[in-house]
Design an enzyme around this catalytic site. Structure first.
Site: not given
Ligand code: DQA
Length: 143
Positions: A9-10, A17, A22, A74, A77, A98, A100, A107
Site C-alpha cells: 500500500p501507498n 509521497r 521515500y 515491500n 505498512a 523484505e 524498505h 523511525r
C-alpha cells in the site's frame, strides 16, 4: 532467475509521497531500474503493486504456482501488522526478501516491528531503490 517484485500500500504514490523520506523516484522509475538490472544479469522480473492485503496474498500464492525463484517484497505498512501476509510468505516455496526504502529502524517505534520479516530470508532497509536490487543479488547468491 525469475523474480516477482511485490509492492504494498501507498507505494504506487512514490514520487508524490513524502519525498524527503521515500525519494523522488516513482514506482515506475524503480521498476525500470530493477528491470534493467534483471536484464543485464539474465534474470526475469515481473511487477505487482496493490493497496489491498488480499491481492498481495494472491500475488504471493501466484508466485508459488508460477514457479518463481524468489520474491522481493515491500509490504508497506502491512509489514507492521499483517499476520496474513506473514502466513502467505511462509506457505510458498520461493524465498522472499523484505525491502524498505527508508531506514525503518531509525523511525517511529511502530516501524521497528516487522511481523513479515520472520517469514523472509532477510530484510534490507534504508538503501532506497537500490534495496530491491540488493535483494535480488542476495537471493542469487543464496542459490
Ligand atoms: C516502507 C516503510 C513502512 O513503514 C511504510 O509504511 C511504507 C514504506 C518503506 O519502504 O520504507 O509504506 O515500507
Amino acid at each position: 532467475m525469475k523474480f516477482k517484485v511485490i509492492n504494498g500500500p501507498n507505494l504506487n504514490f512514490l514520487g508524490i509521497r513524502e519525498p524527503d523520506i521515500y525519494g523522488q523516484l516513482t514506482l515506475a522509475d524503480i521498476n525500470d531500474k530493477i528491470a534493467t538490472f534483471a536484464k543485464e544479469n539474465d534474470h526475469e522480473a515481473s511487477f505487482f503493486q496493490s493497496n489491498s492485503e488480499g491481492e498481495i496474498i494472491d500475488a504471493i500464492q501466484a508466485a508459488h504456482h508460477e514457479n518463481f525463484d524468489g520474491i522481493i517484497i515491500n509490504p508497506g505498512a502491512y509489514t507492521h501488522y499483517s499476520y496474513a501476509i506473514h502466513d502467505a510468505l511462509k506457505s510458498v516455496t520461493p524465498p522472499a526478501v523484505e525491502i524498505h526504502l527508508s531506514a525503518v529502524h531509525t523511525r517511529e517505534e511502530f516501524r521497528k516491528i516487522s511481523v513479515t520479516a520472520p517469514a523472509c530470508v532477510g530484510q534490507i532497509s534504508g538503501f532506497g531503490a537500490d534495496g530491491y536490487i540488493l535483494g535480488m543479488i542476495a537471493l542469487e547468491r543464496r542459490q
